[in-house]
Design a protein around this motif. Structure first.
Motif, PDB file in Angstrom:
ATOM      1  N   SER A   1      41.461  29.313  95.373  1.00  0.00           N
ATOM      2  CA  SER A   1      42.757  29.155  96.048  1.00  0.00           C
ATOM      3  C   SER A   1      43.276  30.517  96.481  1.00  0.00           C
ATOM      4  O   SER A   1      42.960  31.548  95.877  1.00  0.00           O
ATOM      5  CB  SER A   1      43.782  28.506  95.107  1.00  0.00           C
TER       6      SER A   1
ATOM      7  N   THR B   1      50.258  30.604 105.072  1.00  0.00           N
ATOM      8  CA  THR B   1      51.208  29.594 104.593  1.00  0.00           C
ATOM      9  C   THR B   1      52.015  29.067 105.757  1.00  0.00           C
ATOM     10  O   THR B   1      52.342  29.795 106.699  1.00  0.00           O
ATOM     11  CB  THR B   1      52.171  30.200 103.547  1.00  0.00           C
TER      12      THR B   1
ATOM     13  N   ASN C   1      47.337  39.345  94.526  1.00  0.00           N
ATOM     14  CA  ASN C   1      47.113  38.902  93.147  1.00  0.00           C
ATOM     15  C   ASN C   1      45.808  39.417  92.556  1.00  0.00           C
ATOM     16  O   ASN C   1      45.746  39.765  91.382  1.00  0.00           O
ATOM     17  CB  ASN C   1      47.099  37.370  93.078  1.00  0.00           C
TER      18      ASN C   1
ATOM     19  N   ARG D   1      46.318  31.412  96.239  1.00  0.00           N
ATOM     20  CA  ARG D   1      47.284  31.869  95.233  1.00  0.00           C
ATOM     21  C   ARG D   1      46.649  32.872  94.276  1.00  0.00           C
ATOM     22  O   ARG D   1      47.251  33.889  93.924  1.00  0.00           O
ATOM     23  CB  ARG D   1      47.818  30.665  94.456  1.00  0.00           C
TER      24      ARG D   1
END
Length: 786
Positions: A685, A501, A693, A687
Motif C-alpha cells: 500500500s 490520493t 513513511n 500508506r
C-alpha cells in the motif's frame, strides 16, 4: 700394590671390557649423529636458513589502514592483520610484561638461553614434565614468527628448534635488544587472527598501543601462551586468570610493586572490541568501495623500487572523506528504521506474501540460484532439484536485522532473502562533494550488492524538482498556476496520469501554484509543467545538474520513471545549495606509504558551470522548504521535532516499489532509498510504501541524532541564504486559485492550461487567449480614455 698401579689396572681392564667399548661407541656414535644432524640443519639439508642479508632486510606483510577525515581508523585491508609500531610507542609496562612472562633472562642471553634449554631437555623430554615450558627465548620465538615452522614429520621439533636457535643468534648479532622486542611485538600472533600489538590494541580496546593500561597490556601478553584458549572476547574469566599470572610474574621480577599488581588484578576485563574483517565493523560498503577504487588508482603509482603497490601488504594509510561519528549515527538510524519498516511491511502482507504465495516470483528467483543452476547442469530434473533444495541444514539468515543461524532448507532461506527490504543512504558536503556517510545496504555479510555504487532505481517524485527548475529557467513565473484536473494525453497513447490520493479540488477550474504543487507532490501538475516546458528542455536541465544516465524522452519522466543512482541524485540536488553547480562525490583525500610519503592527494576538479540562475535556485529552495514545512515531508517537524533549515523531496514509484527522500540542508545533502531488490515485489500500500513513511524516517532519526551532538553544530545550525527581494515578491501568491467566469472567458495571465493536446498545439491556443485578453483590456482602456 700401590694405589697408582691399582688405578692403572682398573682402566686397562675397563678399556678391554667389551661392554665398555659398546657404551663408548654408542656415545661417540650419538655425538657424531648429533654433529651430523646439526651440520645437516646448518648447511640447509632441512631447508635454507635465512642469512644475515635476509635478516637485515626483513619484509613483513603490513595491513593498510582506512581512516576517516579526522584520522580515525575505519577499517583495514590485510593478509595478516598487522600494523607496525616503533619501540618508543610501546608502554614500558607492556615490554616488562612480555619479558617477565616469556623470557625472564632476555637481557642476559645472546638469543639462546642454555639454562632454559637444559631444563626443557631433562624435564620435558626425559621426565615428561610439561610445566617446564618450551625453552624458546623471545628471540627464538621471533625467528619462528618471521620464518615459520616447516613440517618435517617426526623431526619437526628438533629441526625447527635448532633452526630457530641459529636464526636467533644471527638476529642478536644484527639487532639490539630493543629492536628485537619491537620486531617481536610487531609480528607475534594475538587472538582472533590478529598480528602485532598495535592491531591487537585497536581490535580489543579500540585504542593505540601507547594508550594501553597495565591490566590491558597484561591481558594481551597473557594471550600469547595460547591465543585461542585465552581469548578475552570468548573466554573472559580464563583470560583474566591468565592476566593475573602475568601480573604476578611482573611483581616477582621487580617490574611492578605488590600494590600495583593487586590494584590491576581487582579490575575486570573490559573490552571495546572492534572487528576489522571486511564483512564486519563500521562502513563495510564504503570500505569495499574504497578497495575497488584502489585497485584502479594504485596502478597509476609505483614504489621506489619500481614495483606495484599492494594494498594488502604495503602498510598504506588511506585517508577518506568519511566522518566515522556521522557514519555510526547513520548506521544506528538505518538499523532502527529498517527494523521498524520491515515489521510494517511483513505485517501488512499478512499471509498473502508475494515471496511465498506468488509462484511466478518464487520460481523465477529459485532458478537463478547458483546451486539450482549447478544441479541443473548435472542433469537433475526440476523435481529432483527441488528435493535437494528442501533438505534442511544450518543457514545464516538476516532476521530482525540480526544474523541468525536456523535449521532450514535452501528454499526457506530464499524466502528470507526475498522478503528482506534493502536500503541506500548517502550524505555528502554539497560544496566539495566529500562523502560523509555511506550505507550501501542493510547488511554487507548477507547482501554484498551496493545500492549506492551499483544500483539504479526509478526515482519517483524526486525527479520533479528537475522539471520545475527547467520550467523556471525557461520563463515560467514562480507564481504560475496549473489546473489539478487529470488529463488524458492523446499524443501519448491516451495516457492519463493521476494523483496518489483523490482530492476534492480535482476539477478543471481549480488551479494550484507551482510551490504548492511541488511541495505536495501533485502528479497531474508535474506532467503539465513538463509539457509546458518541453521534455527536451527538462532532460537538458537534468543533465546540466549532474544527472549522467540516459533519460527517456517521455512525459512520464516527470513522475520519476527514469532509473538513476543515489550518487546522481546527490550530485544534482547539491546544486541547490552550491551556487547552482552540481558536484562530483569523492571518497579518498590522500594515500600515504608506510614511510610517511604521500603517494596521492585529491585535487579539486574544475568548477562546474552554473546549471541555472540564482533566482531559480532561491525559488526552488523555497519550494522544497515548503515540502518540509507544509507538504509531504512535514513529519520531520511534527514527529522528529527538527527545527533546522531543511528543504527536501519525497518520492514514491509505481506499485510502491521504491521509497525515496532527499534532505537538503545548507551544508549536507542526504539521499535515502528503501525497497526490495526484487523489482516484482513492492509495498502492498502507498500508506506504508510512500517515501514519507518508508524512507524519510531514516533521515529524521539521523538528523535528530546530529542535533544532539555538538560536534556537528556547524552543520545543524547552518542557514539557507536569504532569497532576494525580487524572489520574495515573485512568490507572493496563494496556494490555490479558483477560476472565475472572466478567467474562463478571457484567461488569466498566471494560469496555464494544458488539455490533452500535444504541447505545440496547446501553446498556440494559449497564445490566442493572450491576444484576446490583451485586446479586451485595450478596448477597456480606450473606452475609459473617451
Amino acid at each position: 700394590m700401590n694405589s697408582k698401579e691399582s688405578s692403572s689396572n682398573f682402566w686397562k681392564k675397563l678399556i678391554r671390557n667389551r661392554w665398555f667399548k659398546w657404551i663408548v661407541g654408542i656415545i661417540l656414535a650419538g655425538f657424531a649423529a648429533v654433529l651430523l644432524f646439526m651440520g645437516s640443519v646448518y648447511f640447509g639439508f632441512w631447508g635454507k636458513i635465512p642469512d644475515a642479508k635476509e635478516i637485515t632486510s626483513l619484509k613483513q606483510a603490513i595491513a593498510s589502514g582506512v581512516y576517516d577525515h579526522n584520522g580515525k581508523l575505519i577499517g583495514k585491508y590485510f593478509i595478516y592483520d598487522r600494523e607496525l609500531v616503533a619501540y618508543d610507542q610501546l608502554p614500558k609496562h607492556l615490554v616488562d610484561a612480555l619479558v617477565a612472562t616469556e623470557d625472564a633472562r632476555f637481557y642476559e642471553h645472546d638469543g639462546v638461553d642454555s639454562r632454559s634449554m637444559l631444563r626443557v631437555l631433562f624435564k620435558s623430554i626425559l621426565m615428561g614434565d610439561d610445566s617446564s615450558g618450551g625453552g624458546s627465548t623471545i628471540t627464538m620465538q621471533l625467528a619462528k614468527n618471521l620464518f615459520g615452522r616447516p613440517d618435517h614429520g617426526l623431526f619437526s621439533m628438533p629441526v625447527n628448534k635448532y633452526k630457530e636457535a641459529i636464526v636467533a643468534g644471527r638476529l642478536e648479532d644484527i639487532y639490539a635488544k630493543n629492536e628485537i622486542l619491537t620486531l617481536y611485538l610487531n609480528t607475534v600472533s594475538f587472538s582472533d587472527n590478529t598480528y602485532g600489538i598495535e592491531s591487537a590494541a585497536k581490535k580489543f580496546y579500540n585504542k593505540e598501543v601507547t594508550d594501553l593500561t597495565l591490566d590491558e597490556s597484561a591481558t594481551l601478553i597473557g594471550t600469547l601462551k595460547a591465543n585461542h584458549s585465552y581469548n578475552p572476547r570468548l573466554f573472559r574469566e580464563r583470560s583474566q586468570l591468565r592476566r593475573d599470572v602475568v601480573l604476578t610474574q611482573m611483581q616477582k621480577y621487580g617490574y611492578i610493586t605488590e600494590a600495583e599488581a593487586q590494584n590491576a588484578m581487582l579490575k575486570n576485563i573490559k573490552l571495546t572490541y572492534r572487528s576489522f574483517q571486511s564483512d564486519e565493523g563500521a562502513a563495510p560498503y564504503f570500505r569495499e568501495q574504497i578497495r575497488q577504487e584502489l585497485d584502479t588508482l594504485l596502478k597509476q603509482y609505483k614504489k621506489p623500487d619500481g614495483s606495484d603497490y599492494d594494498v594488502y601488504k604495503d602498510g598504506l594509510r588511506i585517508y577518506t572523506t568519511l566522518d566515522l561519528d556521522m557514519q555510526e549515527i547513520a548506521e544506528d538510524a538505518m538499523m532502527a528504521h529498517m527494523t521498524y519498516i520491515q515489521n510494517q511491511y511483513e505485517k501488512a502482507y499478512g499471509n498473502y506474501t508475494p515471496w511465498r504465495k506468488n509462484k511466478k516470483i518464487f520460481q523465477s528467483a529459485m532458478r537463478k540460484l547458483p546451486v539450482y543452476q549447478k544441479l541443473k547442469k548435472e542433469g537433475l530434473s526440476e523435481k529432483e532439484i527441488i528435493a535437494q533444495l528442501e533438505k534442511k541444514h544450518s543457514v545464516h539468515v538476516l532476521e530482525q536485522m540480526k544474523d541468525t543461524v536456523l535449521e532450514i532448507s535452501t528454499l526457506d532461506s530464499l524466502q528470507y532473502h526475498l522478503k528482506q527490504l534493502n536500503t541506500g543512504f548517502l550524505a555528502l558536503e554539497p560544496n566539495t562533494g566529500a562523502v560523509r556517510a555511506y550505507i550501501g545496504g542493510v547488511n554487507f555479510k548477507h547482501f554484498k550488492y551496493d545500492h549506492i555504487s551499483q544500483s539504479k532505481r526509478q526515482v519517483g517524485s524526486t525527479f520533479k524538482p528537475f522539471v520545475y527548475t527547467a520550467a523556471l529557467q525557461n520563463g515560467t513565473q514562480p507564481c504560475a498556476y496549473f489546473p489539478i484536473e487529470a488529463v488524458t494525453y492523446k499524443d501519448e497513447e491516451d495516457w492519463t496520469p493521476t494523483n496518489a490520493t483523490k482530492n476534492e479540488d480535482d476539477d478543471e477550474h481549480t488551479f494550484y501554484s507551482m510551490k504548492y504543487a511541488l511541495s505536495h507532490s501533485v502528479n497531474t501538475i508535474a506532467v503539465k509543467v513538463l509539457k509546458h516546458t518541453g521534455v527536451d528542455k527538462v532532460i537538458d536541465q537534468a543533465h546540466a545538474m549532474g544527472i549522467q544516465s540516459d533519460l527517456p524522452q517521455v512525459s512520464s519522466i516527470a513522475l520519476g520513471t527514469a532509473e538513476l543512482s543515489l550518487k546522481e541524485l546527490a550530485s544534482a540536488y547539491a546544486s541547490f545549495v552550491n551556487d547552482s553547480r552540481p558536484i562530483k562525490p569523492y571518497y579518498i583525500t590522500k594515500i600515504v606509504d608506510k614511510r610517511g610519503k604521500v603517494i596521492m592527494e585529491h585535487t579539486t576538479e574544475k568548477e562546474a558551470p552554473q546549471a541555472f540562475s540564482d533566482d531559480t535556485r532561491q525559488t526552488m529552495i523555497e519550494y522544497m522548504k515548503a515540502t518540509v514545512n507544509e507538504g509531504t515531508a512535514t513529519r520531520l517537524r511534527y514527529t522528529y521535532g527538527l527545527q533546522n533549515d531543511i528543504a527536501g523531496k519525497t518520492g514514491t514509484t509505481q506499485d510502491n516499489r521504491d521509497a525515496w527522500f532527499v534532505g537538503i540542508t545548507p551544508k549536507l545533502v542526504t539521499v535515502t532509498w528503501v525497497g526490495n531488490d526484487n523489482h516484482q515485489i513492492g509495498f502492498n500500500s502507498t500508506r506504508i510504501g510512500q517515501g514519507a513513511n518508508a524512507a524519510l524516517p531514516m533521515f529524521g532519526r539521523f538528523y535528530k541524532k546530529l542535533n544532539q551532538n555538538a560536534t556537528f553544530n556547524d552543520i545543524t545550525n547552518a542557514h539557507f541564504e536569504d532569497p532576494s527581494e525580487e524572489v520574495v515578491a515573485a512568490l507572493q501568491c496563494e496556494d490555490r486559485y479558483e477560476e472565475t467566469f472572466v478567467d474562463r472567458l478571457f484567461g488569466n495571465k498566471s494560469t496555464i492550461k494544458l488539455k490533452g493536446e500535444d504541447t505545440e498545439e496547446a501553446q498556440k491556443k494559449e497564445d490566442e487567449k493572450k491576444k484576446k485578453r490583451k485586446g479586451f483590456f485595450s478596448f477597456l482602456k480606450k473606452k475609459k480614455a473617451q
